[in-house]
Motif scaffolding. Structure first.
Motif, PDB file in Angstrom:
ATOM      1  N   SER A  80       0.801  -1.235   0.000  1.00  0.00           N
ATOM      2  CA  SER A  80       0.000   0.000   0.000  1.00  0.00           C
ATOM      3  C   SER A  80       0.824   1.269   0.000  1.00  0.00           C
ATOM      4  O   SER A  80       0.270   2.363  -0.089  1.00  0.00           O
ATOM      5  N   GLY A  81       2.110   1.168   0.137  1.00  0.00           N
ATOM      6  CA  GLY A  81       2.972   2.350   0.108  1.00  0.00           C
ATOM      7  C   GLY A  81       4.291   1.970  -0.540  1.00  0.00           C
ATOM      8  O   GLY A  81       4.704   0.803  -0.489  1.00  0.00           O
ATOM      9  N   LEU A  82       4.984   2.947  -1.135  1.00  0.00           N
ATOM     10  CA  LEU A  82       6.194   2.628  -1.891  1.00  0.00           C
ATOM     11  C   LEU A  82       7.210   3.745  -1.782  1.00  0.00           C
ATOM     12  O   LEU A  82       6.868   4.932  -1.849  1.00  0.00           O
ATOM     13  N   TRP A  83       8.492   3.344  -1.639  1.00  0.00           N
ATOM     14  CA  TRP A  83       9.631   4.261  -1.702  1.00  0.00           C
ATOM     15  C   TRP A  83      10.655   3.657  -2.645  1.00  0.00           C
ATOM     16  O   TRP A  83      10.839   2.436  -2.688  1.00  0.00           O
ATOM     17  N   ARG A  84      11.292   4.528  -3.411  1.00  0.00           N
ATOM     18  CA  ARG A  84      12.366   4.089  -4.307  1.00  0.00           C
ATOM     19  C   ARG A  84      13.568   4.986  -4.097  1.00  0.00           C
ATOM     20  O   ARG A  84      13.437   6.215  -3.980  1.00  0.00           O
ATOM     21  N   SER A  85      14.749   4.408  -4.028  1.00  0.00           N
ATOM     22  CA  SER A  85      15.961   5.161  -3.734  1.00  0.00           C
ATOM     23  C   SER A  85      16.280   6.165  -4.833  1.00  0.00           C
ATOM     24  O   SER A  85      15.798   6.060  -5.962  1.00  0.00           O
ATOM     25  N   ALA A  86      17.129   7.125  -4.503  1.00  0.00           N
ATOM     26  CA  ALA A  86      17.469   8.195  -5.441  1.00  0.00           C
ATOM     27  C   ALA A  86      18.094   7.657  -6.720  1.00  0.00           C
ATOM     28  O   ALA A  86      17.926   8.245  -7.800  1.00  0.00           O
ATOM     29  N   ASP A  87      18.804   6.532  -6.625  1.00  0.00           N
ATOM     30  CA  ASP A  87      19.409   5.947  -7.820  1.00  0.00           C
ATOM     31  C   ASP A  87      18.501   4.920  -8.484  1.00  0.00           C
ATOM     32  O   ASP A  87      18.871   4.318  -9.502  1.00  0.00           O
ATOM     33  N   GLY A  88      17.322   4.702  -7.922  1.00  0.00           N
ATOM     34  CA  GLY A  88      16.352   3.789  -8.509  1.00  0.00           C
ATOM     35  C   GLY A  88      16.627   2.322  -8.281  1.00  0.00           C
ATOM     36  O   GLY A  88      15.881   1.464  -8.752  1.00  0.00           O
ATOM     37  N   GLY A 318      18.041  13.348 -15.272  1.00  0.00           N
ATOM     38  CA  GLY A 318      17.271  14.560 -15.527  1.00  0.00           C
ATOM     39  C   GLY A 318      15.788  14.337 -15.747  1.00  0.00           C
ATOM     40  O   GLY A 318      15.035  15.305 -15.896  1.00  0.00           O
ATOM     41  N   GLU A 319      15.346  13.089 -15.792  1.00  0.00           N
ATOM     42  CA  GLU A 319      13.935  12.784 -15.959  1.00  0.00           C
ATOM     43  C   GLU A 319      13.292  12.468 -14.615  1.00  0.00           C
ATOM     44  O   GLU A 319      13.931  11.892 -13.725  1.00  0.00           O
ATOM     45  N   THR A 320      12.020  12.841 -14.478  1.00  0.00           N
ATOM     46  CA  THR A 320      11.263  12.524 -13.275  1.00  0.00           C
ATOM     47  C   THR A 320      10.540  11.203 -13.501  1.00  0.00           C
ATOM     48  O   THR A 320       9.716  11.072 -14.410  1.00  0.00           O
ATOM     49  N   VAL A 321      10.874  10.206 -12.679  1.00  0.00           N
ATOM     50  CA  VAL A 321      10.339   8.858 -12.837  1.00  0.00           C
ATOM     51  C   VAL A 321       9.327   8.574 -11.732  1.00  0.00           C
ATOM     52  O   VAL A 321       9.614   8.768 -10.540  1.00  0.00           O
ATOM     53  N   LEU A 322       8.142   8.136 -12.133  1.00  0.00           N
ATOM     54  CA  LEU A 322       7.099   7.739 -11.194  1.00  0.00           C
ATOM     55  C   LEU A 322       7.000   6.222 -11.205  1.00  0.00           C
ATOM     56  O   LEU A 322       6.947   5.609 -12.274  1.00  0.00           O
ATOM     57  N   THR A 323       6.958   5.619 -10.027  1.00  0.00           N
ATOM     58  CA  THR A 323       6.791   4.181  -9.900  1.00  0.00           C
ATOM     59  C   THR A 323       5.559   3.905  -9.057  1.00  0.00           C
ATOM     60  O   THR A 323       5.403   4.470  -7.973  1.00  0.00           O
ATOM     61  N   LEU A 324       4.677   3.051  -9.552  1.00  0.00           N
ATOM     62  CA  LEU A 324       3.434   2.715  -8.870  1.00  0.00           C
ATOM     63  C   LEU A 324       3.428   1.231  -8.525  1.00  0.00           C
ATOM     64  O   LEU A 324       3.912   0.405  -9.306  1.00  0.00           O
ATOM     65  N   LEU A 339       4.705  -0.543 -11.902  1.00  0.00           N
ATOM     66  CA  LEU A 339       4.665   0.180 -13.166  1.00  0.00           C
ATOM     67  C   LEU A 339       5.534   1.427 -13.079  1.00  0.00           C
ATOM     68  O   LEU A 339       5.506   2.151 -12.079  1.00  0.00           O
ATOM     69  N   GLU A 340       6.262   1.699 -14.146  1.00  0.00           N
ATOM     70  CA  GLU A 340       7.205   2.820 -14.168  1.00  0.00           C
ATOM     71  C   GLU A 340       6.880   3.754 -15.330  1.00  0.00           C
ATOM     72  O   GLU A 340       6.693   3.314 -16.465  1.00  0.00           O
ATOM     73  N   PHE A 341       6.832   5.061 -15.029  1.00  0.00           N
ATOM     74  CA  PHE A 341       6.523   6.089 -16.020  1.00  0.00           C
ATOM     75  C   PHE A 341       7.536   7.231 -15.902  1.00  0.00           C
ATOM     76  O   PHE A 341       8.114   7.472 -14.845  1.00  0.00           O
ATOM     77  N   THR A 342       7.676   7.962 -16.992  1.00  0.00           N
ATOM     78  CA  THR A 342       8.365   9.245 -16.962  1.00  0.00           C
ATOM     79  C   THR A 342       7.316  10.344 -17.002  1.00  0.00           C
ATOM     80  O   THR A 342       6.359  10.277 -17.787  1.00  0.00           O
ATOM     81  N   LEU A 343       7.485  11.348 -16.162  1.00  0.00           N
ATOM     82  CA  LEU A 343       6.557  12.478 -16.118  1.00  0.00           C
ATOM     83  C   LEU A 343       7.110  13.637 -16.927  1.00  0.00           C
ATOM     84  O   LEU A 343       8.247  14.076 -16.706  1.00  0.00           O
ATOM     85  N   ASP A 344       6.313  14.118 -17.867  1.00  0.00           N
ATOM     86  CA  ASP A 344       6.637  15.362 -18.565  1.00  0.00           C
ATOM     87  C   ASP A 344       6.159  16.491 -17.665  1.00  0.00           C
ATOM     88  O   ASP A 344       4.968  16.763 -17.576  1.00  0.00           O
ATOM     89  N   THR A 345       7.071  17.139 -16.976  1.00  0.00           N
ATOM     90  CA  THR A 345       6.690  18.133 -15.973  1.00  0.00           C
ATOM     91  C   THR A 345       6.072  19.382 -16.586  1.00  0.00           C
ATOM     92  O   THR A 345       5.482  20.193 -15.872  1.00  0.00           O
ATOM     93  N   ASN A 346       6.171  19.544 -17.896  1.00  0.00           N
ATOM     94  CA  ASN A 346       5.605  20.734 -18.553  1.00  0.00           C
ATOM     95  C   ASN A 346       4.294  20.430 -19.280  1.00  0.00           C
ATOM     96  O   ASN A 346       3.660  21.340 -19.792  1.00  0.00           O
TER      97      ASN A 346
END
Length: 351
Positions: A80-88, A318-324, A339-346
Motif C-alpha cells: 500500500s505504500g512505496l519508496w524508491r531510492s534516489a538511484d532507482g 534529468g527525468e522525473t520517474v514515477l513508480t506505482l 509500473l514505471e513512467f516518466t513524467l513530462d513536468t511541462n
C-alpha cells in the motif's frame, strides 16, 4: 474508450475482486516472522495498453516498463505504500498487514526486469512487538526521507516514525505526536478510510520538510472533499482536498519543487479498477485551503493496472520517474504490479 466485452475482460478483470476490495481484512495473512528472504518471480510488462501496444504516451506520462510480481511465499502482497531510492536501485514497500518488503531493482536497457535480494519483515512497535498483534495492525502509507520512515495507519488512525538508517527492518516505531487541534479530527476518520496517503515536503518547498497526510475519504459522498493534514512544521493545520468522479485518494508524493502528486483510484463492478494522477501546486497546500489540481493521467479500461496504492518518485538522468505499486488485497483475483513512467513536468493531460 467505449467499454466493449473485450475491454471489460481485459481492464475490468479485477472487478471480480470488488468484494475483497470492499472488505480488505478478509484474506489478510499474518506478517513474516522476523526478516525473511523471499524469491519474487517477475513477468515483464512492455506496454500499458493491451489494445494499442505501440502507444507509449498517456497524458503527461510516458510508460517505460512494468512487472507482474508473484511469490510462493503466502505473506507476499497487499502493498500500500512505496519508496524508491534516489538511484532507482532499491525499493521499500509497506503492506497493509503491517510488514515491510524490500528489494533490489533489476533493469536492462532502461527497463524493469525483476526484483532480487528481496525480504519481508514485520513492522515493530516501540516495545518490539509486531504491529500486527496490536491496534496498529493496518498500515497503509509510507514516506522515507534521509533514512527515516513515516508510516500511516488506518482504523487506529495515526502515524509512526521508524529509524531505518540506524536499525533497518528491525527499527521500532514511535508514534508521531499529532497536534492537539488535529488529533480529534484524525481519530474520527472513517474506520477503513484513514491516512491512505503520506509524504514529506522537500526542503525547497513552502512546507520545508513537513509531514503531510491525506485521508482516503473523510466524509460521505462520492465527490465530497476529503481532509488533508500538515502534521509537522510551523504551518501545521487542516486543509481540504477536492475529489471528483468517484475517485478516492490512494497515495501522494512530492516533486522537487514542492508540488504534490496525488494518486487516486476507484473501483466498479463494470469497469474494475481505475486510477488517476493529479498535480497540486505547492502554494495550494496550506491550512484552510481547498487543494485541487490538473489531471495528468487517467486510466482506460484497456490499461494494465490493478488497485494501484503506492507512488514513488525519483530522478533519472534529468527525468522525473514515477513508480506505482498495486495492493492485491492478498486475493488470487488480483495482481501485484510495479509500473514505471516518466513524467513530462511541462505537459498537461491533453498532451
Amino acid at each position: 474508450m467505449k467499454l466493449s466485452r473485450r475491454n471489460f475482460l481485459i481492464g475490468g478483470a479485477s472487478a471480480v475482486a470488488t468484494a475483497t476490495f470492499a472488505n480488505k481484512t478478509l484474506a489478510r495473512p499474518k506478517p513474516a516472522n522476523g526478516i525473511t528472504p523471499i524469491s519474487i518471480d517477475a513477468t515483464r510488462i512492455d506496454h500499458l495498453s493491451v489494445t494499442d501496444r505501440a502507444r507509449a504516451r498517456f497524458g503527461a506520462l510516458t510508460f517505460r516498463s512494468g512487472l507482474d510480481l508473484r511469490s510462493a511465499d503466502p505473506n507476499f502482497g497487499g502493498f500500500s505504500g512505496l519508496w524508491r531510492s534516489a538511484d532507482g536501485r532499491r525499493i521499500v514497500s509497506v503492506a497493509d498487514n503491517a510488514q515491510w518488503m524490500s528489494a533490489r531493482v533489476e533493469m536492462h536497457e532502461g527497463r524493469l526486469t525483476g526484483l532480487t535480494e528481496a525480504s519481508l519483515a514485520p513492522l515493530l512497535d516501540e516495545r518490539g512487538t509486531p504491529l500486527a498483534r496490536t491496534r496498529y495492525y493496518d498500515t497503509e502509507s509510507l514516506a522515507i526521507v534521509d533514512g527515516v520512515a513515516y508510516v500511516g495507519i488506518e482504523r487506529k488512525h495515526s502515524v509512526m516514525r521508524f529509524d531505518l538508517a540506524a536499525h533497518g527492518a528491525r527499527a521500532r516505531g514511535k508514534l508521531l505526536a499529532l497536534p492537539g487541534e488535529l488529533r480529534k479530527i484524525i481519530e474520527d476518520l472513517p474506520n477503513n478510510s484513514g491516512l491512505e496517503a503520506l509524504g514529506v515536503a522537500p526542503a525547497r518547498s513552502p512546507l520545508a520538510g513537513a509531514v503531510v497526510a491525506v485521508a482516503e475519504r473523510s466524509h460521505a459522498g462520492d465527490d465530497t472533499p476529503t481532509d488533508g493534514f500538515i502534521l509537522t512544521g510551523p504551518q501545521r493545520g487542516l486543509f481540504k482536498v477536492a475529489r471528483s468522479h468517484g475517485y478516492s485518494i490512494s497515495d501522494l508524493n512530492f516533486l522537487p519543487d514542492g508540488d504534490m502528486l496525488l494518486l487516486e483510484r476507484k473501483v466498479s463492478i463494470l469497469e474494475g479498477f481505475g486510477i488517476r494522477l493529479r498535480r497540486v501546486k505547492a502554494a495550494a497546500i496550506r491550512p484552510h485551503a481547498v487543494a485541487d489540481g490538473e489531471v495528468l493521467f487517467e486510466s482506460e479500461s484497456s490499461h494494465q493496472i490493478d488497485n494501484m496504492e503506492g507512488l514513488a518518485i525519483h530522478q533519472d538522468a534529468g527525468e522525473t520517474v514515477l513508480t506505482l505499486i498495486s495492493d492485491n488485497n492478498f486475493s488470487r483475483f488480483q495482481r501485484t504490479l510495479l509500473l514505471e513512467f516518466t513524467l513530462d513536468t511541462n505537459a498537461r493531460r491533453s498532451a
